[in-house]
Structure formats: structure tokens, C-alpha cells
Enzyme design. Structure first.
Site, PDB file in Angstrom:
ATOM      1  N   TYR A  32     -71.484 -16.827  50.070  1.00 54.04           N
ATOM      2  CA  TYR A  32     -72.757 -16.417  49.772  1.00 54.04           C
ATOM      3  C   TYR A  32     -72.985 -15.100  49.487  1.00 54.04           C
ATOM      4  O   TYR A  32     -72.078 -14.340  49.670  1.00 54.04           O
ATOM      5  CB  TYR A  32     -73.811 -17.112  50.683  1.00 54.04           C
ATOM      6  CG  TYR A  32     -73.903 -15.779  52.163  1.00 54.04           C
ATOM      7  CD1 TYR A  32     -72.825 -16.251  53.009  1.00 54.04           C
ATOM      8  CD2 TYR A  32     -74.980 -15.031  52.237  1.00 54.04           C
ATOM      9  CE1 TYR A  32     -72.932 -15.400  54.152  1.00 54.04           C
ATOM     10  CE2 TYR A  32     -74.905 -14.109  53.216  1.00 54.04           C
ATOM     11  CZ  TYR A  32     -73.953 -14.278  54.295  1.00 54.04           C
ATOM     12  OH  TYR A  32     -73.796 -13.616  55.443  1.00 54.04           O
ATOM     13  N   ARG A  51     -68.106  -9.595  44.329  1.00 55.48           N
ATOM     14  CA  ARG A  51     -67.493  -9.881  45.845  1.00 55.48           C
ATOM     15  C   ARG A  51     -67.869 -11.485  45.992  1.00 55.48           C
ATOM     16  O   ARG A  51     -66.910 -12.072  46.867  1.00 55.48           O
ATOM     17  CB  ARG A  51     -68.227  -9.113  46.718  1.00 55.48           C
ATOM     18  CG  ARG A  51     -67.896  -9.475  48.085  1.00 55.48           C
ATOM     19  CD  ARG A  51     -68.305  -8.533  49.232  1.00 55.48           C
ATOM     20  NE  ARG A  51     -69.842  -8.744  49.343  1.00 55.48           N
ATOM     21  CZ  ARG A  51     -70.731  -8.173  50.353  1.00 55.48           C
ATOM     22  NH1 ARG A  51     -70.379  -7.076  50.979  1.00 55.48           N
ATOM     23  NH2 ARG A  51     -72.059  -8.399  50.372  1.00 55.48           N
ATOM     24  N   ARG A  99     -66.952 -37.323  54.060  1.00 49.72           N
ATOM     25  CA  ARG A  99     -66.555 -36.301  54.666  1.00 49.72           C
ATOM     26  C   ARG A  99     -64.985 -36.272  55.302  1.00 49.72           C
ATOM     27  O   ARG A  99     -64.418 -37.264  55.608  1.00 49.72           O
ATOM     28  CB  ARG A  99     -67.279 -36.303  56.142  1.00 49.72           C
ATOM     29  CG  ARG A  99     -67.012 -35.201  57.160  1.00 49.72           C
ATOM     30  CD  ARG A  99     -67.857 -35.154  58.349  1.00 49.72           C
ATOM     31  NE  ARG A  99     -67.676 -34.089  59.253  1.00 49.72           N
ATOM     32  CZ  ARG A  99     -66.643 -33.687  59.911  1.00 49.72           C
ATOM     33  NH1 ARG A  99     -65.659 -34.830  59.865  1.00 49.72           N
ATOM     34  NH2 ARG A  99     -66.483 -32.862  60.817  1.00 49.72           N
ATOM     35  N   HIS A 101     -61.935 -33.179  55.716  1.00 47.65           N
ATOM     36  CA  HIS A 101     -61.467 -31.612  56.013  1.00 47.65           C
ATOM     37  C   HIS A 101     -60.865 -31.138  54.563  1.00 47.65           C
ATOM     38  O   HIS A 101     -61.065 -30.169  54.143  1.00 47.65           O
ATOM     39  CB  HIS A 101     -60.708 -31.189  57.164  1.00 47.65           C
ATOM     40  CG  HIS A 101     -61.532 -31.271  58.589  1.00 47.65           C
ATOM     41  ND1 HIS A 101     -62.160 -32.467  58.828  1.00 47.65           N
ATOM     42  CD2 HIS A 101     -61.515 -30.366  59.379  1.00 47.65           C
ATOM     43  CE1 HIS A 101     -62.679 -32.300  60.116  1.00 47.65           C
ATOM     44  NE2 HIS A 101     -62.419 -30.900  60.390  1.00 47.65           N
ATOM     45  N   LYS A 146     -67.174 -13.625  52.740  1.00 49.86           N
ATOM     46  CA  LYS A 146     -68.663 -13.764  52.995  1.00 49.86           C
ATOM     47  C   LYS A 146     -68.996 -15.256  53.275  1.00 49.86           C
ATOM     48  O   LYS A 146     -69.583 -15.872  52.236  1.00 49.86           O
ATOM     49  CB  LYS A 146     -69.718 -13.047  51.944  1.00 49.86           C
ATOM     50  CG  LYS A 146     -70.915 -12.678  52.553  1.00 49.86           C
ATOM     51  CD  LYS A 146     -71.619 -11.576  51.863  1.00 49.86           C
ATOM     52  CE  LYS A 146     -72.929 -11.455  52.017  1.00 49.86           C
ATOM     53  NZ  LYS A 146     -73.491 -11.201  53.389  1.00 49.86           N
ATOM     54  N   LEU A 202     -66.654  -7.260  57.084  1.00 50.27           N
ATOM     55  CA  LEU A 202     -67.109  -7.442  55.656  1.00 50.27           C
ATOM     56  C   LEU A 202     -67.263  -6.143  55.008  1.00 50.27           C
ATOM     57  O   LEU A 202     -67.867  -5.211  55.571  1.00 50.27           O
ATOM     58  CB  LEU A 202     -68.254  -8.207  55.529  1.00 50.27           C
ATOM     59  CG  LEU A 202     -68.877  -8.617  54.114  1.00 50.27           C
ATOM     60  CD1 LEU A 202     -68.159  -9.376  53.359  1.00 50.27           C
ATOM     61  CD2 LEU A 202     -70.275  -8.915  54.032  1.00 50.27           C
TER      62      LEU A 202
END
Ligand SMILES: Cc1ncc(COP(=O)(O)O)c(C=O)c1O
Length: 283
Positions: A32, A51, A99, A101, A146, A202
Site C-alpha cells: 500500500y 515505491r 485460500r 498460501h 510497505k 521503511l
């Protein structure tokens, strides 16, 4: 009426439909960004979008839009919602699938969403400073990404808030890394210290602007980690982020800096930072 970004469209908020099997929802499998808007104009959008693509690449996700297209969509969203001063939030997840992984196949497309928020600059914090508290940094070892996985940050910020503090200053053992949603700086004898931009923090866009501002006002920068004890012995301490800008920290766990008032270098950095802020299209 308020509008959202949904993939490559700007739609009414209520038109956005998120699948319960979205990997962002189930695994935090996505990245994000938050971009500040000043008087209707996006600040450092180029750096944030860059980024965003780097974060996506680091988690092996391909964003199915060009950077130009994304810039265009962000501008449209800010325009449509008539944002004055606030921010635009956007994220992309690896999409929705049964679902598992393991990454889904190519038939599953990433899901891009975004929205805006009117949010005035926290000027009282700039003037008076804020309190912070040390919290052990228990996050993963890829803090340079991020990522939507923010549980470590959420728990740290909650602990800070419960102690009446604005921010949690994270540390791994004795080494200070960054804030739960910010970067941390100390100024001692006319030198600015901040953790190097490696996998433990970050590399904030605001951090990069502050490092430029420091050079411009003749404040030398050392990208070196501080210990907790070194931080407590600093003349001035600062927290920065897209929304916090240059916020002075005047107290950490009972240790008061500069008699509880923002220091001179911090003030100079704030003034220099202000010169970069866009005048905007709605000023
Ligand atoms: C962990 C962390 N460090 C640093 C920052 C500051 O980054 P920026 O200045 O790009 O907002 C953030 C912002 O959300 C963050 O979450």
C-alpha cells in the site's frame, strides 16, 4: 458523495465489492501507499508510486497498470472527491482465490483499491511536540516493504496510545529502528542521526525529503542507528511520516528533550520542509 478507486476505475464508494477470499483480507498479501494532498495537489506522488511498484516487486507481484495510468487514477480520485488537505490511500492485493498460501495462478488478478480522506495538518503537534514510548520491535525482517501485514505496527501503536503517547519508538534489542508508522531521528551536537535505509526500516518518502532539507540548511546527516541510550541523550528527537511531516518528540518514557519544547534544528527543518509543500490548486 464520495468516490473510490477500484482497479482501473473511479466508482462510488458503495460500488466497491471486495471478495471474502481476497488474499489481502486473508493473508495481508499486498502492499500500500499513502500520499499527502495539500490544497488539492499530491505531494511527492512520483516517489510514492515508484515505491509502490518496488514493494510489489519485492513480494513478486506484478501491478497490471503502468505508473502513468496509476498517477492518472490518483489525480482523478483526488479531483472527484475535491480533497483540499488530506491524503489518498491505495493498496493492491494478490487477488481472490480459494485460500492457499501458495500464489494463485495467472487467472487471479491483483485487486487495486483506494480512497481519500480530508485530514488537516497536525499543526498543534508541530508547535508543541509529542510524547513517545519505547516498544520492542517484533515485526518481520522485511520492513523495507510497505506491506499490508501491519499487526506488529498495530500492537505497538496501540501500546503507545494506551500509555498516552503519539508514537511507539521501536527497538530491536538496544537498537532503535523506526516508529510504528514513521521514521525516527535524533539530533546531537549539530548532527542528525537516523537508521540507515536497510531491511529494518521503511525508507520513508518524508525521510528522504528531510535528508534533503537537512543538507539545504547545513545540518550534517549520519545514517547510523542509535541505541536507546543514545536516543535518550539526544538534544532533539523527531518523528516523520507523510501525515506527521516533521513532528518534534519532546518526551520519551519520562526523559524530556529541550525543556519540553521543540529544538532549533527541528524548527529549521520544519521551515525548510514547508518550502517544499505544494501551494496547490485549491489554495
Ligand atoms: C513503518 C513505517 N516507517 C516509516 C513510515 C514513513 O514513511 P513515509 O514518510 O513515506 O510516509 C511509515 C509510513 O506509514 C511506516 O509505516
Amino acid at each position: 458523495m464520495s468516490y473510490s478507486l477500484w482497479n482501473d476505475q473511479i466508482v462510488k464508494d458503495e460500488e466497491v465489492v471486495v471478495n471474502k477470499e481476497d488474499r489481502g483480507y486473508q493473508f495481508g498479501d499486498g502492499v500500500y501507499e499513502v500520499v499527502k494532498v495539500y490544497n488539492g495537489e499530491l505531494f511527492t506522488a512520483e516517489e510514492h508510486v515508484d515505491r509502490f511498484y518496488v514493494s510489489a516487486e519485492k513480494i513478486r507481484m506484478t501491478i497490471p497498470y503502468t505508473k502513468d495510468k496509476l498517477h492518472q487514477l490518483l489525480h482523478q480520485l483526488v479531483e472527484k472527491n475535491k480533497v483540499e488537505t488530506g491524503h489518498v490511500y491505495f493498496q493492491i492485493t494478490r487477488g481472490a482465490g480459494a485460500r492457499n498460501h501458495v500464489f494463485p495462478g495467472d487467472e487471479v488478478k491483483p485487486v487495486l483499491t483506494g480512497n481519500t480522506k480530508e485530514n488537516p495538518r497536525p499543526v498543534a503537534n508541530f508547535e508543541n511536540g509529542v510524547k513517545a514510548t519505547f516498544v520492542e520491535d517484533v515485526r518481520w525482517l522485511r520492513c523495507d516493504i510497505k506491506s499490508l501485514n501491519l499487526l506488529g505496527a498495530v500492537l505497538a501503536k496501540q501500546e503507545a496510545q494506551e500509555k498516552g503517547c503519539y508514537e511507539a519508538i521501536l527497538h530491536r534489542g538496544e537498537t532503535v529502528t523506526e516508529g510504528s508508522s514513521s521514521n525516527i531521528y535524533g539530533i546531537k551536537d549539530g548532527v542528525l542521526y537516523t537508521h540507515p535505509a536497510d531491511n529494518f526500516i521503511l525508507n520513508g518518502i518524508t525521510r528522504q525529503v528531510i535528508i534533503k532539507c537537512a543538507a539545504e540548511i547545513g545540518l550534517p546527516v549520519k545514517e547510523e542507528a542509535m541505541t536507546k541510550a543514545q536516543l535518550l541523550a539526544m538534544d532533539e528527537v523527531i518523528v516523520s511520516s507523510t501525515t506527521s511531516e516533521v513532528t518534534p518528540i519532546v518526551e520519551v518514557d519520562g526523559t524530556v528533550f529541550g525543556g519540553g519544547k521543540p529544538g532549533d534544528w527541528t524548527r529549521k527543518l520544519q521551515v525548510q520542509f514547508d518550502t517544499k509543500i505544494p501551494k496547490g490548486i485549491r489554495a
